[in-house]
Scaffold this motif. Structure first.
Motif, PDB file in Angstrom:
ATOM      1  N   HIS B 115       0.819  -1.214   0.000  1.00 51.56           N
ATOM      2  CA  HIS B 115       0.000   0.000   0.000  1.00 51.56           C
ATOM      3  C   HIS B 115       0.858   1.272   0.000  1.00 51.56           C
ATOM      4  CE1 HIS B 115      -3.546   2.388   1.096  1.00 51.56           C
ATOM      5  NE2 HIS B 115      -2.800   3.003   1.981  1.00 51.56           N
ATOM      6  N   HIS B 119       0.944   4.343  -2.731  1.00 47.78           N
ATOM      7  CA  HIS B 119       0.824   5.790  -2.525  1.00 47.78           C
ATOM      8  C   HIS B 119       1.924   6.535  -3.273  1.00 47.78           C
ATOM      9  CE1 HIS B 119      -2.514   6.694   0.057  1.00 47.78           C
ATOM     10  NE2 HIS B 119      -2.167   5.798   0.963  1.00 47.78           N
ATOM     11  N   ASP B 306      -6.806   6.868  -0.330  1.00 47.08           N
ATOM     12  CA  ASP B 306      -6.626   5.479  -0.750  1.00 47.08           C
ATOM     13  C   ASP B 306      -7.441   5.211  -2.012  1.00 47.08           C
ATOM     14  OD1 ASP B 306      -5.027   5.161   1.396  1.00 47.08           O
ATOM     15  OD2 ASP B 306      -6.492   4.094   2.627  1.00 47.08           O
TER      16      ASP B 306
HETATM   17 ZN    ZN Z   1      -3.233   4.942   2.551  1.00 43.36          ZN
END
Ligand code: ZN
Lengths: 240, 337
Positions: B115, B119, B306
């Protein structure tokens, strides 16, 4: 009809492929496996054992809960995604009904899941003309209330399924003569799940197919306790 | 000519269910995001069990929308990618199970993505990245300075020792009576106020690249409580400006310290807090004042939070390296680089 069935609602993991009532493959594991890791490889294996490809499967049957929240979600997510992505029929079956399917033909069957603090998820089932019939819907209950409700049946007819040691103690206090199958002897079997699914209607809206938790989250419970109400005008999840 | 690569990507690490179709790691064909913010606002923060339940409700619908919007079918896809950590385990598992199922059903390679790397690579969707580049990752869960030496090769230079910066915003937001997530509101208030409270800038004197925000958070809360006790009225905009002033000083101090040690041509600022206008202006000004020949890359707001597009972007690099996963992948809630 070719059915792929699986249940990960508790510690055991079970996957089966059933064709017109014949069990072509069945995988059961009672040892502590991580369902998120094992489920798809086990499905793959079951298909291989049954010499079928996913394309040939007509129906996906899944244990929809109650049970371990995470466990139920794992199976339900795989089942709904599989049904959605391959345009297959999907049927959800109560995890308690799957346990009840293992019970005696002539008993009042009470499948249980220990929900801690003297509570349980429970339903009441009975075989009538070879078919499993639901007498009392699955619900979350205190054991005290459940055992009281069961007084309407003859106590020597009762058969409790999947009782933990603690639940067994509570049951025996009230019904010393009742038959109690402990958790080790009460394993869900996916081939039975498949057979139960055969007689149920397919899910019409796969997107909205979710587990039957039978219980609010603690946060939502507390929120309602404070007098809040769900506002029909607010969608709590929104596409942005 | 090289064949195009289409990746169907999933992200469900916290309270957004997102599915995207990304072409060559650069072009967003679709990026569906279902956010649960309104649900968790009832509780003042993300409740993991509630989040997991919502993900199950949303996931297939998001897949459908993502494919429809991208106007592609399964036959057009080259791989399926999914975030496997860090994040909330119950949330991660829904994306993971759905992604594995699609990969299995359509016999597609599966890619497990970090993750945090996602980003950082959200920048790849808006700029041509030149290696090495520096990334400042600021969000509700992370505050890190990362040097990206080559495609997919990360080195964490600095990390937070306590709260993440976004977390600190939410905590002081609560004291100001702002519902989670507080970042945007505090940023707006800060723009109206003045930095008059002189909150501590933790660790800016220390010659390392780590952050700490808990001391700042505590002084803020103490200052407000003290004022409450003596019935002193504090200007909330000034409080917000003073908090944000300290945050920006700390972030700026550490990132330029890192840039001095590792001069690069690009600085990427990613994560939810990268949406902060004060931070955007501050770093722009700092670079101008220092006369640095360096591009400052802020992904657009939609890519700061996200989303699955960023997972498709990092997954492309793994695809090129044939870094594939199998159906046994599991969530790794505390995954780092
Ligand atoms: Zn995040």
């Amino acid at each position: 009809m070719k059915i792929l069935a699986f249940d990960t609602s508790n510690k055991p993991l079970t996957v089966a492929v059933v064709c017109d009532g014949d069990v072509l493959a069945s995988i059961e594991s009672t040892e502590k496996k991580t369902h998120s890791v094992s489920l798809l490889p086990d499905i793959q294996q079951a298909l291989k054992d049954s010499k079928l490809s996913m394309d040939e499967i007509d129906l996906i049957a899944v244990a929809q809960g109650p049970g371990s929240y995470t466990g139920v979600r794992i199976a339900v997510t795989v089942a709904k995604t599989l049904a959605f992505t391959l345009k297959k029929n999907l049927v959800g079956v109560s995890s308690l009904e799957v346990l009840a399917a293992d019970g005696s033909e002539d008993k009042i069957l009470v499948p249980l899941m220990d929900a801690r603090n003297d509570n349980a998820f429970a339903g009441v089932y009975q075989y009538q003309d070879g078919e499993l019939v639901n007498l009392i819907e699955d619900h979350h209950t205190s054991m005290e209330k459940l055992l009281d409700t069961l007084k309407q049946y003859e106590s020597d007819k009762l058969e409790f399924i999947n009782a933990t040691e603690h639940l067994t103690d509570l049951i025996k206090d009230v019904y010393p003569e009742a038959m109690v199958m402990d958790t080790k002897d009460s394993l869900p079997e996916a081939d039975k799940l498949a057979k139960l699914a055969e007689n149920k209607p397919a899910v019409s809206d796969i997107d909205n197919f979710v587990p039957n938790y039978l219980r609010l989250t603690q946060a939502e419970h507390d929120w309602y306790q404070k007098g809040h109400k769900k506002d029909g005008n607010i969608s709590y999840v929104e596409e942005v | 000519m090289k064949k195009d690569t289409l990746i169907l990507s999933f992200e469900s690490s916290c309270d957004e269910t997102s599915v995207a179709v990304i072409k060559n790691g650069k072009e967003i064909l679709s990026n569906i995001i279902a956010t649960q913010i309104k649900s968790h606002q009832r509780f003042g923060g993300v409740v993991p069990e509630v989040a997991s339940r919502h993900h199950v409700e949303e996931v297939t619908h998001c897949i459908e929308l993502a494919l429809d919007e991208a106007k592609v079918g399964y036959d057009d896809l080259d791989a399926v990618a999914v975030t496997y950590g860090p994040g909330l385990v119950g949330s991660l598992l829904i994306g993971i199970m759905a992604a594995k199922t699609v990969a299995f059903a359509h016999d597609l390679p599966l890619i497990k993505a970090n993750h945090l790397a996602g980003h950082i690579y959200s920048a790849n969707l808006v700029a041509d990245l030149q290696y090495p580049f520096m990334a400042l990752l600021v969000s509700g869960g992370h505050t890190e300075i990362v040097l990206v030496r080559a495609p997919g090769e990360f080195e964490t230079l600095g990390d937070t020792r306590d709260d993440a910066v976004g977390e600190a915003y939410d905590k002081i937001g609560r004291v100001l009576g702002i519902n989670y997530p507080a970042g945007k509101k505090v940023d707006e208030m800060a723009a109206r106020g003045n930095d008059i409270f002189d909150f501590p800038r933790a660790m800016v004197q220390e010659d390392n690249l780590d952050f700490s925000f808990s001391g700042l958070k505590s002084s803020f809360i103490n200052r407000v409580h003290h004022a409450d006790q003596i019935h002193e009225e504090l200007n909330k905009d000034d409080l917000a400006a003073s908090f944000q002033g300290a945050v920006l000083d700390i972030l700026s101090n550490k990132i330029f310290r890192a840039l001095k040690q590792h001069p690069v041509k690009q600085l990427v600022v990613a994560g939810g807090v990268a949406a902060n206008q004060g931070l955007r202006q501050r770093l722009k000004k700092d670079i101008e004042e220092r006369n640095l020949d360096m591009d400052l890359i802020f992904p657009p707001l939609r890519l700061c939070g996200d989303n699955a597009a960023m997972i498709g972007a990092i997954a492309q690099i793994q695809y090129d390296k044939k870094d594939f996963a199998d159906l046994t992948i599991n969530a790794d809630p505390s995954l780092d680089f």
